[in-house]
Design an enzyme around this catalytic site. Structure first.
Site, short mmCIF file in Angstrom:
data_model
loop_
_atom_site.label_atom_id
_atom_site.label_comp_id
_atom_site.label_asym_id
_atom_site.label_seq_id
_atom_site.Cartn_x
_atom_site.Cartn_y
_atom_site.Cartn_z
N HIS A 1 0.80 7.35 -3.71
CA HIS A 1 2.13 7.74 -4.20
C HIS A 1 3.08 8.05 -3.04
O HIS A 1 3.55 9.19 -2.90
CB HIS A 1 2.01 8.97 -5.11
CG HIS A 1 2.52 8.73 -6.50
ND1 HIS A 1 1.95 7.84 -7.36
CD2 HIS A 1 3.58 9.26 -7.17
CE1 HIS A 1 2.61 7.84 -8.51
NE2 HIS A 1 3.61 8.69 -8.42
N ASP B 1 10.00 8.25 -5.99
CA ASP B 1 10.13 7.54 -7.26
C ASP B 1 9.93 6.05 -7.00
O ASP B 1 10.16 5.56 -5.89
CB ASP B 1 11.50 7.80 -7.88
CG ASP B 1 11.56 7.38 -9.35
OD1 ASP B 1 10.49 7.13 -9.95
OD2 ASP B 1 12.67 7.29 -9.90
N GLY B 2 9.49 5.34 -8.04
CA GLY B 2 9.29 3.90 -7.93
C GLY B 2 7.86 3.49 -7.67
O GLY B 2 7.55 2.29 -7.61
N ASN B 3 6.96 4.46 -7.54
CA ASN B 3 5.57 4.14 -7.18
C ASN B 3 4.87 3.27 -8.22
O ASN B 3 4.15 2.33 -7.87
CB ASN B 3 4.77 5.43 -6.99
CG ASN B 3 5.30 6.27 -5.85
OD1 ASN B 3 5.09 5.98 -4.69
ND2 ASN B 3 6.00 7.36 -6.19
N GLY B 4 5.05 3.60 -9.51
CA GLY B 4 4.33 2.88 -10.55
C GLY B 4 4.70 1.41 -10.61
O GLY B 4 3.82 0.55 -10.73
N ARG B 5 5.98 1.11 -10.52
CA ARG B 5 6.40 -0.30 -10.60
C ARG B 5 5.98 -1.07 -9.35
O ARG B 5 5.57 -2.23 -9.43
CB ARG B 5 7.92 -0.36 -10.81
CG ARG B 5 8.31 -0.09 -12.25
CD ARG B 5 9.63 0.62 -12.36
NE ARG B 5 9.54 1.98 -11.81
CZ ARG B 5 10.53 2.86 -11.84
NH1 ARG B 5 11.68 2.52 -12.40
NH2 ARG B 5 10.39 4.06 -11.33
N HIS C 1 3.36 -0.32 -7.56
CA HIS C 1 1.91 -0.44 -7.76
C HIS C 1 1.58 -1.71 -8.55
O HIS C 1 0.69 -2.49 -8.18
CB HIS C 1 1.43 0.83 -8.47
CG HIS C 1 0.34 0.67 -9.47
ND1 HIS C 1 -0.95 0.37 -9.14
CD2 HIS C 1 0.36 0.81 -10.83
CE1 HIS C 1 -1.69 0.32 -10.24
NE2 HIS C 1 -0.92 0.57 -11.27
N ARG C 2 2.32 -1.96 -9.63
CA ARG C 2 2.05 -3.16 -10.43
C ARG C 2 2.56 -4.41 -9.75
O ARG C 2 1.98 -5.49 -9.90
CB ARG C 2 2.64 -2.98 -11.84
CG ARG C 2 1.88 -1.92 -12.63
CD ARG C 2 2.44 -1.74 -14.03
NE ARG C 2 3.74 -1.07 -14.03
CZ ARG C 2 3.90 0.25 -13.97
NH1 ARG C 2 2.86 1.05 -13.87
NH2 ARG C 2 5.12 0.77 -14.00
#
Length: 522
Positions: A339, A343-347, A349-350
Site C-alpha cells: 500500500h 490513495d489509488g492502491n487498489g486500482r 494493484h489490479r
C-alpha cells in the site's frame, strides 16, 4: 551442537498459540522453531507436528506426521525437517537467523560441509541477512536447488558456487513471496487458458473482436472503481480504461507507478500524490474518538524504497520465468499489502495483473480480460483472499495513533511484506482469469454477433438509425422480448402492429434467454 542444545523443544501439546491440534502431537519444523525461539512472525497457513499414529493426517491447519518423521530436537533437526517437508518460509527463516545468530549455523555447516540441507541453510542465512558467515567456500557436494521445485514455484536458477547450489528463488531479498505447488494450480495450468482464449477469438470477425475488446476494457475499468465503492465520472473511467489497455508496454519502475496514480486519482487537490511519507492503514475510525480501527496496516514508509525496488526487480526477472498468472498474483497482491500510496492502491494493484499478463502475452493481442469484473462478482472471496494473510499479519504489528488519526508502526515489519505465502492469491486469481476466458470473452463476442444479426434483420425492412435500434433493443431486453405499451405509445408509436410483432420475433429468434445476454445490458 552445543549452541542449539541451549534451546529445549517442546513435547506433545494440544494447543499451539491458540490453535488447537486435532490430536496431541509434538510441534515440528517451523512450529517448533517459532515456539522455541519466540519468533514474532505470521504463522504458516499449515503447521506441522509429529504424533503417535503411523499415518499422515491433515486437519484444521495442521499436518500431523508419523513418529518416524520426528526430527532430532535441535536447530539443525527442525530446520532440516522444515526445508524437507514444509518448503521455505523466508519470513520465519530470517527472524530465526537474526535471533539465533551466526554461530549455530556456522557449526551446523562445519559438521556437515557437503550436506545439501546444511548448504541450503548456509545460503539462506547469508542471502536473507546480507552477512557472510565465517566459512570457506564449499569444495564438495552435488549441486541442488535452494528452493525445492516440487514443493514451491521457482525459477531455473543461477549457480551459486560458494555453496555449490543453484539459486532458484523467484525474487530478491527485497521482495520474494512464494507460491506452493497445489492440485488446484496444476488443474488451472493444464487448462492452457491462453490457447483457449486464442481459440475463442479465432472465428470472431475483426470488427466484432475490436468492439468486444473495447467493451471488456471499459467493463474492467468500471468494475475496478466499483470494487473501491466509487462512481467516478465517465471520463475518468475511460481514461483509466485506456491506461489498462496499454498495460505491459512500459517497464515497471517508480515513475510508472507515480504516473498510474496520477491517472487513477485525476483531481489531486485533496489527495497527497506520490509515495507515502507517513504510516497508512485500511479500515475505519472510531466515531467518537476518531482513533484508527485498522483491518490492515500498510508497510512502514521507511521500507517503501526497498520494497518497491524489490517489486521492480521481481517484475523484470523472476516474473518472466514463472507462470504468468502466478507471477501476476505475487506482484499485484504484494503491492496491495505494501500500500505505498495514500490513495489509488487498489486500482493499481489490479492494473498490475494486466501488466504482467499483457507483458507475457497471456491474453490475445488487443484483448484485456476483465479480471476486475470477475473479482467484483466474487467480492467476498476476494476479501477473504486478502485477509488470508492480512489477518495473520495484523496482530504482529505494534502501532500507536498519530495526531492526524493515522498509525505509526513501532516495530520492524518490512520482512512481512517481502515474504509471504501467495498461494491463496494465485489460486483466486487463476479462477478469475478462467472465468474471463471461458465466460466473459465468448459471451461478449457472441452477444455482439447476435446483436449485429438483430440490427441487420430490422434494417432489412425498416429504415432506422443505429441509436434508435439500440434503444429498441434495450426496450425488448428489459421487457423479456416484448415492446411495452409505453414504448409503443411514445418512442415507437410510428411502428405498425405487424412491424412490432416482426421485430419481437426477430429478437426472440436471435437471442438466447435473458440470462445469457450480456454486453450492452450493462
Amino acid at each position: 551442537m552445543a549452541a542449539s542444545q541451549q534451546h529445549r523443544f517442546s513435547g506433545p501439546v494440544t494447543v499451539f498459540q491458540e490453535r488447537r491440534l486435532p490430536e496431541p502431537a509434538s510441534p515440528a519444523g517451523y512450529s517448533a522453531l517459532i515456539d522455541t525461539y519466540g519468533l514474532a512472525v505470521p504463522l504458516p497457513r499449515t503447521l506441522s507436528a509429529t504424533g503417535e499414529r503411523h499415518r499422515i493426517t491433515q486437519e484444521g491447519g495442521w499436518r500431523i506426521m508419523t513418529p518416524r518423521h520426528a526430527p532430532h530436537p535441535t536447530l539443525e533437526g527442525h530446520l532440516t525437517f522444515a526445508l524437507k517437508y514444509e518448503g521455505l518460509d523466508l519470513a520465519v527463516l530470517k527472524r530465526l537467523f537474526q535471533t539465533a545468530g551466526p554461530g549455530p549455523v556456522e557449526e551446523l555447516v562445519r559438521d556437515k560441509p557437503t550436506g545439501s540441507y546444511a548448504r541450503r541453510i548456509w545460503f539462506l542465512y547469508e542471502w536473507l541477512t546480507g552477512s557472510a558467515l565465517n566459512l570457506p567456500d564449499a569444495q564438495a557436494g552435488r549441486y541442488v536447488t535452494v528452493l525445492d521445485p516440487e514443493l514451491q514455484w521457482g525459477t531455473k536458477g543461477e549457480t551459486a558456487p560458494r555453496y555449490r547450489l543453484k539459486n532458484n528463488l523467484p525474487g530478491t531479498p527485497d521482495f520474494c513471496p512464494l507460491v506452493f505447488r497445489t492440485e488446484t494450480l496444476s488443474r488451472f495450468i493444464d487448462l492452457d487458458l491462453p490457447q483457449r482464449a486464442l481459440d475463442v477469438v479465432a472465428d470472431v470477425p475483426r470488427d466484432v473482436l475490436a468492439r468486444t475488446a473495447a467493451f471488456l476494457l471499459l467493463k474492467d475499468s468500471r468494475s475496478s472503481y466499483a470494487i473501491e465503492g466509487e462512481r467516478p465520472p465517465q471520463d475518468r473511467i475511460q481514461r483509466w480504461g485506456r491506461a489498462i489497455g496499454e498495460a505491459g508496454r512500459q517497464p515497471l519502475d517508480h515513475e510508472e507507478l507515480l504516473r498510474l496514480q496520477r491517472i487513477v486519482i485525476g483531481d489531486g487537490r485533496f489527495v497527497k500524490l506520490g509515495f507515502r511519507d507517513e504510516g497508512g492503514f485500511v479500515g475505519e475510525h472510531d466515531r467518537e474518538t476518531r482513533m484508527p480501527l485498522p483491518d490492515h496496516i500498510s508497510a512502514r514508509h521507511e521500507d517503501l524504497q526497498s520494497l518497491i525496488d524489490g517489486m521492480i526487480a521481481f517484475d523484470r526477472n523472476a516474473a518472466q520465468a514463472l507462470d504468468p498468472v502466478i507471477a501476476a498474483a505475487i506482484l499485484a497482491f504484494g503491492f496491495v499489502y505494501i500500500h505505498p500510496f495514500e490513495d489509488g492502491n487498489g486500482r493499481i494493484h489490479r492494473y498490475l495483473i494486466h501488466h504482467v499478463l499483457a507483458e507475457r502475452g497471456f491474453n490475445p493481442p488487443g484483448v484485456v480480460f476483465p479480471v476486475s469484473a470477475a473479482i467484483l462478482e466474487q467480492i467476498d472471496d476476494y476479501k477473504q483472499t486478502l485477509e488470508s494473510y492480512s489477518g495473520r499479519l495484523l496482530p504482529l504489528i505494534e502501532w500507536e495513533p498519530t495526531e492526524k488519526f493515522n498509525v505509526r508502526v513501532l516495530n520492524e515489519t518490512g520482512d512481512f511484506y517481502r515474504f509471504f505465502d501467495a498461494t491463496p492469491h494465485a489460486e483466486f486469481l487463476y479462477g478469475c482469469v478462467q472465468r474471463t476466458v471461458e465466460e466473459d470473452l465468448p459471451n461478449e463476442a457472441g452477444f455482439l454477433r447476435r446483436y449485429d444479426e438483430f440490427r441487420s434483420q430490422v434494417e432489412s425492412f425498416i429504415d432506422m438509425p443505429e441509436r434508435t435500434i439500440d434503444l429498441l433493443f434495450r426496450f425488448l431486453q428489459q421487457n423479456d422480448g416484448r415492446l411495452s405499451n409505453r414504448a409503443r405509445e411514445k418512442e415507437f408509436a410510428e411502428l405498425t402492429d405487424a412491424e412490432a410483432e416482426r421485430i419481437e420475433a426477430i429478437y426472440s429468434e436471435t437471442f438466447a434467454p435473458k440470462n445469457q445476454v450480456e454486453g450492452l445490458s450493462e
